[in-house]
Design a protein around this motif. Structure first.
Motif, PDB file in Angstrom:
ATOM      1  N   LEU A  48       0.832  -1.204   0.000  1.00 29.12           N
ATOM      2  CA  LEU A  48       0.000   0.000   0.000  1.00 29.12           C
ATOM      3  C   LEU A  48       0.867   1.255   0.000  1.00 29.12           C
ATOM      4  O   LEU A  48       0.577   2.224  -0.707  1.00 29.12           O
ATOM      5  N   ASN A  51       2.173   1.800  -3.554  1.00 30.98           N
ATOM      6  CA  ASN A  51       1.258   1.947  -4.687  1.00 30.98           C
ATOM      7  C   ASN A  51      -0.003   2.758  -4.430  1.00 30.98           C
ATOM      8  O   ASN A  51      -0.665   3.164  -5.389  1.00 30.98           O
ATOM      9  N   CYS A  52      -0.344   2.971  -3.188  1.00 29.55           N
ATOM     10  CA  CYS A  52      -1.676   3.502  -2.909  1.00 29.55           C
ATOM     11  C   CYS A  52      -1.707   4.729  -1.997  1.00 29.55           C
ATOM     12  O   CYS A  52      -2.559   5.599  -2.172  1.00 29.55           O
ATOM     13  N   GLN A  62      -8.215  10.563  -1.368  1.00 28.15           N
ATOM     14  CA  GLN A  62      -8.975  10.469  -2.611  1.00 28.15           C
ATOM     15  C   GLN A  62     -10.145   9.499  -2.467  1.00 28.15           C
ATOM     16  O   GLN A  62      -9.987   8.395  -1.940  1.00 28.15           O
ATOM     17  N   GLY A  63     -11.302   9.928  -2.931  1.00 24.73           N
ATOM     18  CA  GLY A  63     -12.488   9.065  -2.876  1.00 24.73           C
ATOM     19  C   GLY A  63     -12.911   8.714  -1.458  1.00 24.73           C
ATOM     20  O   GLY A  63     -13.657   7.758  -1.261  1.00 24.73           O
ATOM     21  N   VAL A  65     -11.042   7.387   0.701  1.00 23.45           N
ATOM     22  CA  VAL A  65     -10.383   6.131   1.078  1.00 23.45           C
ATOM     23  C   VAL A  65      -9.030   6.433   1.707  1.00 23.45           C
ATOM     24  O   VAL A  65      -8.156   7.018   1.069  1.00 23.45           O
ATOM     25  N   LEU A  67      -5.768   4.689   3.460  1.00 20.72           N
ATOM     26  CA  LEU A  67      -5.129   3.371   3.610  1.00 20.72           C
ATOM     27  C   LEU A  67      -3.830   3.480   4.412  1.00 20.72           C
ATOM     28  O   LEU A  67      -2.899   2.715   4.199  1.00 20.72           O
ATOM     29  N   TRP A  76     -11.725  -1.367   4.229  1.00 22.05           N
ATOM     30  CA  TRP A  76     -11.767  -1.689   2.798  1.00 22.05           C
ATOM     31  C   TRP A  76     -11.466  -3.154   2.526  1.00 22.05           C
ATOM     32  O   TRP A  76     -11.853  -3.693   1.487  1.00 22.05           O
ATOM     33  N   LYS A  81     -13.458  -4.184  -1.225  1.00 22.25           N
ATOM     34  CA  LYS A  81     -12.992  -3.261  -2.261  1.00 22.25           C
ATOM     35  C   LYS A  81     -11.475  -3.126  -2.319  1.00 22.25           C
ATOM     36  O   LYS A  81     -10.935  -2.696  -3.342  1.00 22.25           O
ATOM     37  N   MET A  86      -7.859  -3.775  -6.685  1.00 22.23           N
ATOM     38  CA  MET A  86      -6.560  -4.213  -7.224  1.00 22.23           C
ATOM     39  C   MET A  86      -6.719  -5.292  -8.293  1.00 22.23           C
ATOM     40  O   MET A  86      -5.953  -5.346  -9.249  1.00 22.23           O
ATOM     41  N   ALA A  92     -15.103  -3.005  -7.832  1.00 24.90           N
ATOM     42  CA  ALA A  92     -14.691  -1.694  -7.313  1.00 24.90           C
ATOM     43  C   ALA A  92     -13.970  -0.950  -8.422  1.00 24.90           C
ATOM     44  O   ALA A  92     -13.545  -1.549  -9.410  1.00 24.90           O
ATOM     45  N   SER A  93     -13.825   0.334  -8.228  1.00 27.04           N
ATOM     46  CA  SER A  93     -13.094   1.143  -9.186  1.00 27.04           C
ATOM     47  C   SER A  93     -11.650   0.610  -9.306  1.00 27.04           C
ATOM     48  O   SER A  93     -11.007   0.379  -8.297  1.00 27.04           O
ATOM     49  N   LEU A 102      -1.396  -4.016 -10.582  1.00 28.96           N
ATOM     50  CA  LEU A 102      -0.244  -4.597  -9.889  1.00 28.96           C
ATOM     51  C   LEU A 102      -0.044  -6.042 -10.358  1.00 28.96           C
ATOM     52  O   LEU A 102      -0.954  -6.651 -10.894  1.00 28.96           O
TER      53      LEU A 102
END
Ligand code: HEC
Length: 121
Positions: A48, A51-52, A62-63, A65, A67, A76, A81, A86, A92-93, A102
């Motif tokens: 995470l 990448n997140c 963002q959104g 969310v 993490l 999550w 989601k 992923m 999920a988006s 990934l």
């Protein structure tokens, strides 16, 4: 006619045998993804972070969310989601937003952790 069918069958068998050999060489045991020691601290959090979290932290959520901590990630993980975003499986988006999906092994590790009940370990 019989001869022709026999020949065709032999041909077919040898072709598929060949393809199988080539397949083994081109994709040698593509299933070597070790998901045995997946933990939140050593596996999930670094994934995470890399990448997140750039888009999903307390400062930049963002959104809606976030993490950046176990408690926030668990939300999550629980609703599916984290993995769904992923895996790009339509639940999920797709994430990371605007980036490449990934690699499969990373996604498998996330799935394993979620399936294990997303422990705080
Ligand atoms: C470049 C910024 C960016 C990155 C990097 C990013 N996200 Fe997102 N994410 C967003 C935005 C924007 C939204 C809200 C809009 C949307 O759903 O597309 C969002 C929404 C989400 C959602 C909610 C989706 C839904 O359908 O409700 C989840 C879960 C999520 N992200 C997880 C992740 C994970 C996991 C990663 C890392 C693999 C990640 N994001 C990386 C920008 C990002």
């Amino acid at each position: 006619m019989k001869k022709y069918i026999f020949g065709l069958t032999v041909c077919f068998i040898s072709i598929s045998a060949c393809n199988y050999d080539i397949g083994e060489k081109l994709y040698p045991k593509a299933t070597t993804c070790d998901t045995t020691n997946v933990t939140f601290k050593n596996t999930i959090q670094p994934i995470l972070a890399n990448n997140c979290v750039s888009c999903h932290s307390t400062g930049f959520t963002q959104g809606g969310v976030n993490l950046d901590s176990y408690t926030n990630v668990a939300i999550w993980a629980k609703n599916g989601k984290l993995y769904g975003s992923m895996a790009h499986n339509g639940t999920a988006s797709p994430m990371p937003k605007g980036g490449n999906k990934l690699d499969d092994c990373t996604i498998q590790k996330v799935k394993k952790w979620v399936d294990n009940g997303y422990p705080n370990n």
